[in-house]
Structure formats: C-alpha cells, structure tokens
Design an enzyme around this catalytic site. Structure first.
Site, PDB file in Angstrom:
ATOM      1  N   CYS A 143       0.843  -1.199   0.000  1.00 37.14           N
ATOM      2  CA  CYS A 143       0.000   0.000   0.000  1.00 37.14           C
ATOM      3  C   CYS A 143       0.876   1.245   0.000  1.00 37.14           C
ATOM      4  O   CYS A 143       1.734   1.410   0.866  1.00 37.14           O
ATOM      5  CB  CYS A 143      -0.894  -0.015   1.237  1.00 37.14           C
ATOM      6  SG  CYS A 143      -1.699   1.565   1.533  1.00 37.14           S
TER       7      CYS A 143
ATOM      8  N   CYS B 152       0.484   3.325   3.395  1.00 35.13           N
ATOM      9  CA  CYS B 152       0.860   2.810   4.717  1.00 35.13           C
ATOM     10  C   CYS B 152       2.169   3.443   5.204  1.00 35.13           C
ATOM     11  O   CYS B 152       3.020   3.845   4.405  1.00 35.13           O
ATOM     12  CB  CYS B 152       0.997   1.280   4.674  1.00 35.13           C
ATOM     13  SG  CYS B 152      -0.577   0.411   4.973  1.00 35.13           S
TER      14      CYS B 152
ATOM     15  N   HIS C  17      -4.266   0.334   8.147  1.00 38.06           N
ATOM     16  CA  HIS C  17      -4.754   0.083   6.787  1.00 38.06           C
ATOM     17  C   HIS C  17      -6.166  -0.520   6.754  1.00 38.06           C
ATOM     18  O   HIS C  17      -6.903  -0.342   5.783  1.00 38.06           O
ATOM     19  CB  HIS C  17      -3.767  -0.879   6.100  1.00 38.06           C
ATOM     20  CG  HIS C  17      -4.068  -1.180   4.671  1.00 38.06           C
ATOM     21  ND1 HIS C  17      -3.732  -0.325   3.638  1.00 38.06           N
ATOM     22  CD2 HIS C  17      -4.671  -2.246   4.078  1.00 38.06           C
ATOM     23  CE1 HIS C  17      -4.103  -0.862   2.471  1.00 38.06           C
ATOM     24  NE2 HIS C  17      -4.677  -2.020   2.713  1.00 38.06           N
TER      25      HIS C  17
ATOM     26  N   ASN D  82     -13.374   9.879  -1.205  1.00 32.97           N
ATOM     27  CA  ASN D  82     -14.010   8.860  -2.041  1.00 32.97           C
ATOM     28  C   ASN D  82     -13.778   7.540  -1.351  1.00 32.97           C
ATOM     29  O   ASN D  82     -12.635   7.153  -1.121  1.00 32.97           O
ATOM     30  CB  ASN D  82     -13.358   8.792  -3.426  1.00 32.97           C
ATOM     31  CG  ASN D  82     -13.666  10.012  -4.259  1.00 32.97           C
ATOM     32  OD1 ASN D  82     -14.773  10.535  -4.210  1.00 32.97           O
ATOM     33  ND2 ASN D  82     -12.694  10.475  -5.022  1.00 32.97           N
TER      34      ASN D  82
ATOM     35  N   SER E 103      -8.895   4.315  -5.420  1.00 35.06           N
ATOM     36  CA  SER E 103      -7.922   3.351  -5.901  1.00 35.06           C
ATOM     37  C   SER E 103      -7.180   2.641  -4.768  1.00 35.06           C
ATOM     38  O   SER E 103      -6.329   1.809  -5.005  1.00 35.06           O
ATOM     39  CB  SER E 103      -6.936   4.036  -6.848  1.00 35.06           C
ATOM     40  OG  SER E 103      -6.600   5.325  -6.385  1.00 35.06           O
TER      41      SER E 103
ATOM     42  N   HIS F  29      -6.887   1.971   1.895  1.00 33.29           N
ATOM     43  CA  HIS F  29      -6.347   2.632   3.098  1.00 33.29           C
ATOM     44  C   HIS F  29      -7.218   3.855   3.422  1.00 33.29           C
ATOM     45  O   HIS F  29      -7.510   4.658   2.543  1.00 33.29           O
ATOM     46  CB  HIS F  29      -4.896   3.061   2.850  1.00 33.29           C
ATOM     47  CG  HIS F  29      -4.193   3.434   4.110  1.00 33.29           C
ATOM     48  ND1 HIS F  29      -3.196   2.660   4.665  1.00 33.29           N
ATOM     49  CD2 HIS F  29      -4.362   4.481   4.957  1.00 33.29           C
ATOM     50  CE1 HIS F  29      -2.781   3.230   5.782  1.00 33.29           C
ATOM     51  NE2 HIS F  29      -3.477   4.334   5.982  1.00 33.29           N
TER      52      HIS F  29
ATOM     53  N   HIS G 172      -8.422   7.162   3.751  1.00 36.65           N
ATOM     54  CA  HIS G 172      -7.831   8.459   3.394  1.00 36.65           C
ATOM     55  C   HIS G 172      -8.833   9.318   2.643  1.00 36.65           C
ATOM     56  O   HIS G 172      -9.797   8.829   2.072  1.00 36.65           O
ATOM     57  CB  HIS G 172      -6.586   8.274   2.525  1.00 36.65           C
ATOM     58  CG  HIS G 172      -6.891   7.866   1.110  1.00 36.65           C
ATOM     59  ND1 HIS G 172      -7.355   6.606   0.766  1.00 36.65           N
ATOM     60  CD2 HIS G 172      -6.817   8.557  -0.060  1.00 36.65           C
ATOM     61  CE1 HIS G 172      -7.546   6.542  -0.548  1.00 36.65           C
ATOM     62  NE2 HIS G 172      -7.236   7.700  -1.077  1.00 36.65           N
TER      63      HIS G 172
ATOM     64  N   GLN H 217      -8.989  13.420   0.469  1.00 35.89           N
ATOM     65  CA  GLN H 217      -8.173  14.322  -0.323  1.00 35.89           C
ATOM     66  C   GLN H 217      -8.573  15.769  -0.053  1.00 35.89           C
ATOM     67  O   GLN H 217      -9.666  16.046   0.451  1.00 35.89           O
ATOM     68  CB  GLN H 217      -8.372  14.053  -1.813  1.00 35.89           C
ATOM     69  CG  GLN H 217      -7.935  12.679  -2.266  1.00 35.89           C
ATOM     70  CD  GLN H 217      -7.906  12.592  -3.790  1.00 35.89           C
ATOM     71  OE1 GLN H 217      -7.326  13.446  -4.455  1.00 35.89           O
ATOM     72  NE2 GLN H 217      -8.533  11.578  -4.338  1.00 35.89           N
TER      73      GLN H 217
END
Ligand SMILES: O=P(O)(O)O[C@H]1O[C@H](CO)[C@@H](O)[C@H](O)[C@H]1O
Ligand SMILES: O=P(O)(O)O[C@H]1O[C@H](CO)[C@@H](O)[C@H](O)[C@H]1O
Lengths: 352, 352
Positions: free
Chosen positions: A52, A55, A118, A158, A166, A169, A171, A173
């Site tokens: 990943c 990570c 993760h 997203n 994609s 993990h 996260h 933006q």
C-alpha cells in the site's frame, strides 16, 4: 382521477442550493434489476499492507517514503490535478473567443491518511481519532487558505472501489485552488441571495423546519444534525449540518468538534449497517471559500453521496436521462431517512 | 517561471451551453491506476435470447408478450419513471414552503428496440437500418410531442453494463414529460441569450469555428460533424451537430437522415475501435422542446458521454471533487479528438 400523493406519484422537487429540479419516481422501486452487480471484497484487510503506498514507512510511486506515522498523515498528492507552480500567461495568446474561453488554474492537492491502520474506515474509527482528523482538516483549511493564490479548499473522501477510490487505506483528499469551483459558486450565489433577502442563513432556516417535521432526520446530537435533504438525488444521500451558523470549520468549538466526530461516525455506521457492507460514498465539506471576503451566507455542512440503491451489489446509475436531462431518484427521501434513522448506532461488525 | 501551455498545465475551460467551468489536468494522465477495473463479457451473443425481455415474441416482466417484430419495435416502459395518468393536485395541500417545493410530473416512458437481432449494437448495424431507427425517433418525437401534456421528449441510449444498462439487446429509451428538464432548460436559456444577441444559432457559429480549426473534429460528412467539444467533460465525449440549423429531428431531409445514420455508425465504430471493445456510453439527442413555442435558438445535436479513460477496463469516475465542486478531466479534448479521428472507419470485428 386519483388524488396526487407524493409517496406514490412521480413528481419534481426543487433544490434551493443549486436552483434546480430533481425527478422523483416513488412508483419505480418495483422494477426488476437485471443489470450490473457491484462486487465486494469483504476479506478482512491487514493493519499494515507492504504494497500500500499510503501505509506508514512504505514507498510511494514517485519514490518518496512515507513517514513512520501514527494517526493522521498529510502529504502533497504525487499526481495532483493542479500544480503549485505559477505560469506566465498571455491571455491574448490563448483562446479568447466566445467559444474557446480558457484560463490557467493554480492549486495544491493533498492526501490525508486518516489512520496508520490500513484496515480501518471512518465508521470503525474512535470518536477521539476522528476528532484528530477534523483537527487536521481545520489546519489544512487554515494554512492552504492563507496562501494568496488559494481561494477555495475542497475537503473530500471517495470511499470504496465503486467510487473510483484506488486504495482501501482510510484516506481523503483536499483540492485547493485559485477559483471557486462551479458547483460551489452556484451554491454560494443562492445562499447569498437568500442571505441578502432575509439576513439569515438559508441552511439554518431549512434546518429549523426539518427539525420541526422530523420526517427526514437521520440523527441529531447537541451540535449537528444528519438528514436526507428534501431534494436529495442519491438514494441514501445525507447532509450533516451544524446547528450553530458556522461559516467554516475553524469556527468550531472543542465541543462542536467532538460532536461532529460523533455524528460523522454514526452517519457512516448507519450506512455500513444498511446492507451490512462497507458502504461506498463520496463525501465532502461545503463551507466558505478562503478568498479573503466575508461570507455570512455560508453555513458549514458535509454532503454524502452514496450510490448503493437496493443492496450491497445494486447501485443507482446516474446515466442517460440523468446526464442529459435531470437527476432522477426512485425511493423517496422520506423513505430513505426512515430506513437510516431506524438502523442501529453500533457497527454490524462491532463485538459490543 | 515557465510559460503557460494548455497542453501541459492545469486550466479551466468554459462551457457556453451550461454556463459553467470544467477543470482540465493534462499533466495528470501519468498517474498510476490501482483502482476498480471494469469487466467485459466479450462472449458473442445469440441473435435471439429466450431469456431476453426485449427479444421478439418473448414475455416481458409484466406479462405482456412482445410482437414477433423485425426491425425497430417501440412500446411503453413497464417500469417507467413517469406516469400517463393525470392526478388531482391541490398545491396548498402539498409542500409550498420555500424549502419544500414539489409538483406532480406527468409523462410517458418508451422503450425503442433498434433491431430484432439481440447480438447487434449501433456500430454493427447497417446505415439503412439505422435510418429506420431515426425515422422511429422522428415519429415518437412527433406523436409524443403532439400530446398537450408533453412539452419535452428526451431520446437517449444507455449502452453497456458500466452505464447501468440492464439488457444488452440493442435498445434506447424515450422519456417524455410535461416540464423541461433541468439541464435542457439551462441549455435553452444560454442558447436563447445568444440567439437574442446575435440572431444566429450558437452551435452553428461554434461549428463554423471548429471546422476552421479542425483540432477537435472527429468526422465530417456532407450534413453532420462529430467533434469533441472544447469544454468536454468525459474523456472521449463527442457531439454530433447538424451543419444546417435544424431545430429538431423532424426538419431533416431524407438525405440528412441518411447522413445522420452514417455519422452515428462511424462515431460508434470509432468508439469500439478505440479499445477493441463494445464501448459503453450514454448518448442522447438535444433539440427543441415540444411546448408549442417557436425555438429558433435550438440546434439539433446528439451527445455521447462514454466513461472509458485508459483502456477497456479503466474508466473515469465522476466522484468526490466532481460531485461536490466541478467536473474534471485529464486527457485534453484535442488529444481525444486526434485519437478518435485517426481510428479506422471499419469496425474491428468486421470481416471486410
Ligand atoms: O431504465 P434502465 O435502463 O433500466 O435504467 C438506467 O437508465 C435510467 C435512465 O437514464 C436510469 O435512471 C437508471 O438509473 C439506469 O440504471
Ligand atoms: O485521486 P483518486 O482517488 O485516484 O481519483 C478519484 O478521485 C478523483 C477526485 O474526485 C477523481 O477525479 C478521479 O476520477 C477518481 O478516480
């Protein structure tokens, strides 16, 4: 002739934030589905995945090594949609005609890892750790917004491969830029008109009426309310609104921060519980731009746009008619709100 | 400081039809893709599928039996988003408040099977047979539009499971209704403004300039042009525009009909050839509403919104930033047009 009933008959509803109409077809939920099924990988994820690129301690595609972070970790997107660098621009050399209007856009894209773990997602994180995410959002909004060429900071997430994410993990933006983006500018125009006319926040007045009716409320705590907007487009779209008229995330008190973390958790727990699956969505914060102007018309809110419609594998497609003509939904916002409201507050995977 | 270059640097472009901006990020095409892959079933289909509810002679979900048709076949959608029946409506009994505006919507949903052959798609059909589809579109536009409660007729096709199309049988839909849908109303407003100012069609003037530059032209015949709009949102979005200022599909001469059938075929052949796959898209016709008014501002065009971006399995996701803030694209319209332009006119599966 039968009497019109919005629970049964097709109708259109008005969205005052975008000044547009949405088609609602309550009678359509009965249609059979023979189309694409989403596939879900419900394999438990490791807490650290050596492959990943988000990570802790791992190498990213551009060669950078992530810090051995714990908690929230922020860095510049290696493949951003915007660039920090200023460019020299001669408007007369580029397209100036009526039909070929174009202008450079400068900005900064950031990635915000919510946790070093993760395997987690927002609904599985603790309120304490979510509060830390909110603090990082505050910090990013403040520091990016302070740059003279950044006039808008879009914080979003997203979640799930269905939403083009994609990497599982946890996260989100941040895309920050010089211009006020199209949909934000439209919303601002409508908020402004209302504010000029009434000297009050459109969303505060709307929230008051929703709290009276309670038909579309999903969850409420001392400082925030989650509801399915009257004009919602996505099947289980929700909006988290602050009870106090906050123009942006920096105005939150410590107590409000905790309350926001709590409702963020509960809203997404309910989503996961709906079809007993990690619920895909796009979510993001709408708040005042950072253009240095006063923005009393803005009222902090967070939107959730989740595509699932009937089950973990059948989503609503915004295609054909929706792309060409108008957004359309089947299940009514009132039905969706009731379903979400009635779901437990404890995550289906939780041991408690 | 480097000099701004729209082929390399992020910028925004203006869409004069919707009066909104789009973010273009040419530098972003380099980012690696680790997200969802579309799966494609390239098994050849039978010409008749006993389980298909659109095939000739088969039973539909509601019990109706399809005619043993050859060619084009039209019927009312069994699970439409609209209802023909009028309802009695007392506006004062429903939501009238500023925030709860709602009104009944009446309309007719039709399904148009393009061929009895279950295995075909538009790019694989003959120009003759596509001309027959166009004639049916004309007929539907005329007869639906003649009803006093139908003021807009939206003709469209969702192709491929990626686009939420629940059946591979070649077919499109028509949603006709009392109101002018949101996106059509916006477009009309902008076309009208331009027409009032210039006494010419916005799209005619735009087309003229595109034909001079040729940078975004995909294909051209005597009566129609296919191009990637300067403000295109989807990676390989195209627009077919009539050279003559036609307000609607009924104004087409016989020759124009054939030319339209030809460009419809060629445009979709090029799509299939791009990634050597049956290319998914939503497509639809924009033209004058059927509200009984004069609409000299309208100019017949057909839009194609295909999601594929990099390959047969990697699509562009309009999520997060796009849903909250603004449409965004990576590859430039000029690059897309060049790629499409250079593709052969003969379908990759064709024996010739
Ligand atoms: O009518 P279909 O093909 O089953 O349904 C498809 O097209 C409709 C019109 O664009 C959409 O509302 C649906 O979400 C989509 O799945
Ligand atoms: O940046 P990511 O997560 O790879 O990309 C995802 O989110 C972006 C922002 O909403 C979109 O532009 C992309 O289409 C989507 O795949």
């Amino acid at each position: 002739m039968s009497t019109f009933n919005y629970k049964e008959h097709p109708h259109r509803r008005y969205n005052p934030l975008l000044d547009e109409w949405v088609l609602v077809s309550p009678q359509r939920s009965k249609r059979p589905w023979q189309g694409q099924q989403e596939s879900f990988d419900e394999e438990p994820l490791p807490t650290h995945d050596p492959d990943c690129y988000l990570c802790a301690g791992n190498q990213r595609v551009n060669g950078d090594i992530n810090a051995k972070y714990k908690g929230v970790y922020v860095f510049d997107n290696d493949f951003g949609s915007l660039m920090k660098e200023d460019t020299e621009w001669n408007p007369e050399e580029t397209f100036t005609d009526d039909f070929f209007k174009l202008k450079p856009e400068r900005g900064i894209n950031r990635v915000v890892c919510f946790s070093e773990d993760h395997s987690l997602t927002i609904p599985e994180m603790s309120v304490d750790n979510l509060t830390k995410v909110i603090e990082v959002w505050q910090n990013e909004y403040r520091t990016l917004g302070a740059l003279d060429y950044i006039n808008h900071v879009q914080i979003f997430e997203n979640k799930g491969s269905t939403m083009g994410c994609s990497n599982p993990h946890p996260h989100g933006q941040i895309w920050s830029q010089s211009s006020i983006p199209t949909l934000v500018a439209k919303t601002q125009e409508n908020l402004q008109k209302y504010f000029q006319k009434n000297q009050t926040s459109l969303l505060a007045d709307y929230l008051k009426k929703e709290l009276e009716s309670r038909e579309r409320i999903v969850f409420e705590n001392e400082h925030f309310v989650s509801l399915v907007p009257f004009w919602a487009v996505w099947p289980y779209e929700t909006m988290i609104i602050s009870k106090r008229h906050l123009c942006n995330i920096l105005e939150m008190t410590g107590e409000e921060k905790t309350a926001f973390a709590e409702i963020l958790k509960i809203n997404t727990v309910k989503y996961d519980n709906l079809f007993q699956v990690s619920f895909p969505y796009s979510a993001g914060i709408h708040q005042a731009p950072t253009d240095g102007e006063e923005h009393p018309e803005w009222h902090f809110h967070m939107m959730f746009y989740p595509p699932l419609l009937r089950s973990a594998t059948v989503k609503k497609f915004m295609v054909g008619y929706e792309l060409l003509a108008e957004a359309q939904r089947d299940i009514t916002p009132e039905q969706s709100a009731q379903i979400l409201r009635d779901l437990p507050l404890v995550h289906y995977k939780s041991k408690n």
